[in-house]
Design an enzyme around this catalytic site. Structure first.
Site, PDB file in Angstrom:
ATOM      1  N   VAL A 513       0.906  -1.442   0.055  1.00  0.00           N
ATOM      2  CA  VAL A 513       0.036   0.133  -0.054  1.00  0.00           C
ATOM      3  C   VAL A 513       0.887   0.923  -0.097  1.00  0.00           C
ATOM      4  O   VAL A 513       0.394   2.189  -0.042  1.00  0.00           O
ATOM      5  CB  VAL A 513      -1.142   0.026   1.350  1.00  0.00           C
ATOM      6  CG1 VAL A 513      -2.006  -1.091   1.156  1.00  0.00           C
ATOM      7  CG2 VAL A 513      -0.241  -0.105   2.614  1.00  0.00           C
ATOM      8  N   ASP A 514       2.119   1.043   0.077  1.00  0.00           N
ATOM      9  CA  ASP A 514       3.180   2.411   0.177  1.00  0.00           C
ATOM     10  C   ASP A 514       3.807   2.156  -1.607  1.00  0.00           C
ATOM     11  O   ASP A 514       3.207   1.585  -2.312  1.00  0.00           O
ATOM     12  CB  ASP A 514       4.112   1.962   1.222  1.00  0.00           C
ATOM     13  CG  ASP A 514       4.893   0.703   1.105  1.00  0.00           C
ATOM     14  OD1 ASP A 514       4.780   0.022  -0.093  1.00  0.00           O
ATOM     15  OD2 ASP A 514       5.579   0.473   1.769  1.00  0.00           O
ATOM     16  N   ASP A 515       4.683   3.146  -1.478  1.00  0.00           N
ATOM     17  CA  ASP A 515       5.379   3.357  -2.853  1.00  0.00           C
ATOM     18  C   ASP A 515       6.582   2.432  -2.979  1.00  0.00           C
ATOM     19  O   ASP A 515       7.755   2.888  -3.380  1.00  0.00           O
ATOM     20  CB  ASP A 515       5.995   4.723  -2.927  1.00  0.00           C
ATOM     21  CG  ASP A 515       4.766   5.698  -3.182  1.00  0.00           C
ATOM     22  OD1 ASP A 515       3.570   5.417  -3.693  1.00  0.00           O
ATOM     23  OD2 ASP A 515       4.767   6.717  -2.511  1.00  0.00           O
TER      24      ASP A 515
END
Ligand code: PRX
Length: 644
Positions: A513-515
């Site tokens: 859910v992060d980069d």
């Protein structure tokens, strides 16, 4: 087929591991050799809540042990020295080798003695840049034996990436080999290390010794570039040392290794694992998740340059006295049947791999699988990314002939070992679900405000309470450790993954859910790729997103804005990709470069990646609200350039 653990036994053990973690893990830890036992009141000391003070995780504090002793000497001393510890299969089908536990001990001791002779001491870092030769686990174990901290750098990383790691951890010695062949391709590893040492010297870090293994099957000594005084041939020195070397007894909380991994921002993070808890956890997870039996022949296709190779090529299996297969080559060389050829050749019983390989072999067709018997197989494993049900079914039905359970193990560099995984035969499988938590692990799914959700739900995957294999910090950056993992949701370790729990309590991982992009199971920070792109003199700005990719799971899609007046061309596209290859490695090369005269930004200048993701995946009817953009016109412009 008979498996060791039933669902009810799991439930009973799991409950105990949650009700009494200290008692549960102490009992297991006692089956290892400790020079000095931990203090009973300090089995686990933890604070996972930033609002209550600094984050702290300690297991078996006060205990003294050595992981190399437990993985090797222990079995030799118990009379199992003649058992095969490692089979080695080379790039070509006729190249192979093997080592018994006694022979492994001899080799580890010789290297450990050499390292000591050149001044490597407890706590010193050693960088290892080796392909999958037996010398790679040997080097890890030799460091562990003398209390040195190994930092293995995957042999697909570029010179710049190695230099960055060397600059951070300042090793006394770098261990490499002159070259390796992967498939038809010759990779001159020593040249890459040479270039990295020039780079790190510019940053003020000079490494005195480059110990180089002569990989004769790939390159001869005389063809290798050499710097007298710094470079030393492994074969010239290591075999001259005694085959006995005293073990350095280290504290359970002394560092064992540093492994750099990508995050959503900035430079790679040095994930630090310590000795005692990691040892107990890697061994226990291996034993249960694969239902390990002493007669097993175990093969994990991961490279020791990643955490999977640390915990489930080297430490987990050897700590159980297992026979491990180490494979140097590419899984589809000389043809896509190579894996099954190897399975039959050695009688592999447990086969652990990644969805990306499964999908690529599935694409090549079942004929390559059907040619081989594979009847030795009994347990299969998957790791690195969510496995899509189609690939799962192919793995189960075609590779495993519908009789081998699949352990879809969810975990991370940071967790040290499996966190959510099926236990073979213990409960019904659902294709694509990692199922239930391992002993001692309490996964929780929280909403964006950090509220725990129960029952059927979907949100951010966090872990409540520590487990022995948890990493202890980011090397030299305690702040980033706390900010990245413990500040997003107070009181929990935040994994960075999304997860859904279904009505039966099964866990379904939905991706980062992060980069962070997960391409072919390789964890790649979008920020790292962007920084490599903007280092190109003609690139003004870059924004990188992940897109669905049939084989890799995720592909890397880069939007680039060029310096004013520079025209976009195919040569420029290639040289932008080259910039990423040379700063990170070929595995991080973008699949697509999308020329962007402008990027969609908010009025405060923040790039709207959500919109870029939709453009990259051509979901143009799902762009959402673009009215908050400083210049909504850039979106149409980007769409019109999609096919450039
Ligand atoms: O997104 C998850 C994915 O891989 C990430 C961890 O990457 P790394 O630290 O490089 O370790 C890879 C090997 C453990 C996770 O945050 N991941 C790993 N295993 C699975 C997975 N996603 C879904 N299912 C898995 N079995």
């Amino acid at each position: 087929m008979f498996f060791s653990m039933t669902g009810n036994q799991y439930l009973e053990m799991y409950q105990r591991s949650i009700d009494d973690p200290a008692g549960f893990w102490s009992e297991i830890a006692e089956t290892f050799y400790w020079k000095q036992k931990w203090s009973p009141e300090e089995v686990c000391t933890e604070n996972l809540d930033v609002t209550k003070g600094p984050i702290k995780i300690e297991w078996f504090k006060g205990g003294k042990t050595n992981i190399c002793h437990n993985a090797v000497d222990r079995y030799v001393e118990a009379g199992d020295g003649a058992k095969i510890a490692m089979y080695w299969e080379g790039n070509e089908p006729d190249q192979d080798g093997k080592l018994t536990y006694s022979e492994l001990l001899d080799k580890v001791c010789q290297l450990a003695n050499y390292l000591k002779s050149v001044g490597v001491e407890k706590g010193d870092a050693v960088v290892i840049y080796l392909p999958m030769l037996m010398e790679l686990p040997i080097a890890m174990l030799a460091c562990a034996r003398i209390g040195a901290v190994h930092s293995v750098v995957f042999a697909g990383f570029s010179a710049d990436a190695i230099a960055q790691r060397i600059t951070d951890c300042k090793p006394k010695v770098v261990i490499t080999c002159n070259a390796v062949k992967r498939g038809q391709k010759l990779i001159p590893l020593k040249d890459i290390v040479d270039a990295s040492l020039v780079e790190s010297a510019k940053n003020g870090v000079t490494v005195g010794i480059c110990l180089t293994y002569e990989n004769q099957l790939a390159m001869k000594k005389e063809d290798t570039q050499w710097i007298a005084g710094r470079d030393v041939w492994w074969q010239d020195v290591v075999p001259n040392f005694p085959t006995r070397c005293d073990v350095e007894w280290v504290d359970a909380e002394d560092p064992l290794f540093l492994l750099y991994t990508s995050g959503s921002t900035g430079k790679p993070k040095g994930v630090l694992h310590t000795t005692g808890g990691y040892m107990v956890y890697a061994a226990t997870t291996f034993k249960h998740a694969f239902d390990y039996k002493p007669t097993d022949i175990y093969w994990c296709t991961a490279d020791c340059g990643w955490i999977t190779g640390h915990s489930y090529v080297t430490y987990g299996p050897l700590l159980n006295g297992a026979t491990v297969l180490v494979y140097e080559g590419a899984p589809n060389y000389p043809d896509p049947g190579r894996c099954w050829d190897i399975v039959d050749k050695y009688g592999v019983t447990i086969f652990y791999t990644a969805p990306t390989l499964i999908r690529s072999l599935m694409r090549d067709g079942s004929v390559y699988v059907d040619r081989y018997s594979r009847k030795s197989l009994r347990v299969l494993g998957s790791v690195g990314e969510p496995i899509n049900p189609t690939a799962w079914r192919w793995f189960y039905n075609v590779v495993g002939d519908s009789r081998c359970p699949i352990s879809d193990t969810w975990w991370q560099t940071e967790t040290g070992g499996f966190m959510i995984t099926p236990l073979p035969g213990a409960w019904p499988q659902k294709p694509g679900s990692a199922t239930f938590p391992f002993f001692g692990v309490q996964p929780v799914i929280v909403d964006e405000k950090g509220r725990e959700m129960t029952g059927e739900c979907s949100g951010y995957l966090c872990i409540k309470k520590s487990w022995p294999g948890a990493f202890r910090t980011l090397y030299g950056d305690k702040d980033r450790y706390e900010t990245t993992y413990f500040k997003p949701f107070s009181g929990y370790y935040f994994s960075g993954d999304g997860c859904r729990r279904d009505k039966d309590g099964y866990h379904w991982l939905t991706g980062r859910v992060d980069d962070v992009i997960n391409a072919s199971g390789h964890r790649i920070g979008t920020a790292e790729v962007e920084s490599a792109l903007v280092s190109h003199p003609k690139c003004a700005e870059a924004a990188v997103v992940g897109i669905d990719h049939e084989v890799k799971g995720q592909g890397i899609y880069a939007f680039v804005t060029l310096v004013d007046g520079v025209p976009y061309s195919d040569d420029l596209r290639k040289s932008l990709i080259m910039a990423v290859r040379s700063q990170i490695g070929a595995f991080a090369a973008p699949d697509k470069i999308h020329w962007a005269p402008g990027l969609p930004k908010t009025r405060s200048g923040k790039i709207m990646r959500r919109i870029l993701r939709k453009i990259a995946s051509r979901q143009l009817d799902e762009l959402g609200d673009t009215s908050t953009l400083a210049d909504p016109g850039v979106v149409d412009q980007l769409i019109s350039l999609s096919d450039s």
